[in-house]
Design a protein around this motif. Sequence first.
Motif, PDB file in Angstrom:
ATOM      1  N   VAL A 117       9.306  -8.971   1.836  1.00 24.94           N
ATOM      2  CA  VAL A 117       8.242  -9.944   2.056  1.00 24.94           C
ATOM      3  C   VAL A 117       7.506 -10.137   0.742  1.00 24.94           C
ATOM      4  O   VAL A 117       7.063  -9.165   0.124  1.00 24.94           O
ATOM      5  N   VAL A 118       7.383 -11.380   0.325  1.00 28.47           N
ATOM      6  CA  VAL A 118       6.632 -11.727  -0.888  1.00 28.47           C
ATOM      7  C   VAL A 118       5.353 -12.422  -0.444  1.00 28.47           C
ATOM      8  O   VAL A 118       5.401 -13.386   0.337  1.00 28.47           O
ATOM      9  N   THR A 131      -2.396  -1.158  -1.039  1.00 23.49           N
ATOM     10  CA  THR A 131      -1.432  -0.682  -2.028  1.00 23.49           C
ATOM     11  C   THR A 131      -1.084   0.786  -1.795  1.00 23.49           C
ATOM     12  O   THR A 131       0.086   1.190  -1.909  1.00 23.49           O
ATOM     13  N   ARG A 132      -2.080   1.602  -1.453  1.00 22.89           N
ATOM     14  CA  ARG A 132      -1.816   3.013  -1.159  1.00 22.89           C
ATOM     15  C   ARG A 132      -0.905   3.158   0.057  1.00 22.89           C
ATOM     16  O   ARG A 132       0.014   3.989   0.059  1.00 22.89           O
ATOM     17  N   ASP A 133      -1.146   2.351   1.074  1.00 19.16           N
ATOM     18  CA  ASP A 133      -0.302   2.400   2.269  1.00 19.16           C
ATOM     19  C   ASP A 133       1.147   2.042   1.935  1.00 19.16           C
ATOM     20  O   ASP A 133       2.091   2.667   2.427  1.00 19.16           O
ATOM     21  N   ILE A 134       1.318   1.023   1.121  1.00 13.25           N
ATOM     22  CA  ILE A 134       2.661   0.582   0.733  1.00 13.25           C
ATOM     23  C   ILE A 134       3.392   1.705  -0.006  1.00 13.25           C
ATOM     24  O   ILE A 134       4.551   2.015   0.286  1.00 13.25           O
ATOM     25  N   LYS A 135       2.701   2.320  -0.950  1.00 13.45           N
ATOM     26  CA  LYS A 135       3.318   3.407  -1.724  1.00 13.45           C
ATOM     27  C   LYS A 135       3.615   4.617  -0.838  1.00 13.45           C
ATOM     28  O   LYS A 135       4.670   5.244  -0.971  1.00 13.45           O
ATOM     29  N   LEU A 177       7.391   1.401   0.356  1.00 15.94           N
ATOM     30  CA  LEU A 177       7.696  -0.014   0.590  1.00 15.94           C
ATOM     31  C   LEU A 177       7.432  -0.887  -0.637  1.00 15.94           C
ATOM     32  O   LEU A 177       7.293  -2.108  -0.512  1.00 15.94           O
ATOM     33  N   GLU A 178       7.391  -0.274  -1.810  1.00 12.53           N
ATOM     34  CA  GLU A 178       7.057  -1.051  -3.009  1.00 12.53           C
ATOM     35  C   GLU A 178       8.016  -2.214  -3.247  1.00 12.53           C
ATOM     36  O   GLU A 178       7.617  -3.265  -3.756  1.00 12.53           O
TER      37      GLU A 178
END
Length: 202
Positions: free
Chosen positions: A51-52, A70-74, A78-79
């Motif tokens: 997803v972009v 961003t913390r959740d993604i890392k 999911l980066e």
Amino acid sequence: MLALDALQVLAQYAVPPKFFFLPNHLWVHKNHRLVIRALALLKQRGADVVVVASGSREEPREPGYFESITRDIKAQGLETNFRHLGMIPLSHVYALLRTAIALINPSRFEGWSTTVEEAKSFGVPMVLSNLDVHVEQTNGTARYFGVDDAETLADHLADTWAASGSPVVRSLLPNVEVRAAAFAENFARLIRSAREWHAARR
């Protein structure tokens, strides 16, 4: 704007040929967290869906929201699956929209959505939260999910991803002028009705 080479825009942002596009500001009610939850579910299933997203990263009502996202993604690895480009030129937004396999709008509440209208103009498939306005705008032709239903969203993303063919660069649909005129007429009628209602209550 449409004269821009859409594939060059993808290359500029290192966007892969196959991706979903989410052009919403990173505001809490726009519900990006649900998309991240859906991507995490897909990752658990062994599906690497991309997803972009684009739009402002500033959330005045909740400072630090972007950093929290961003913390959740890392934390979930999911980066490469969720990429937020920040604010980009409108011509680049159109380039991404024209090449995406589908538009996502997970918003918890929405007015008449410009991004949905733009997606309709290019014939882009859509995966939308099941708000009444989304269903009305798309005449029930999109895929819909509840604003807290990560499972259904994940299923829609997986199905759309699997069904998509080779990457395409879309052009405006031939009926766009007729549809734009109808939209303008309906909007003007709504404004007139609102004015008449207010005048009658004075």
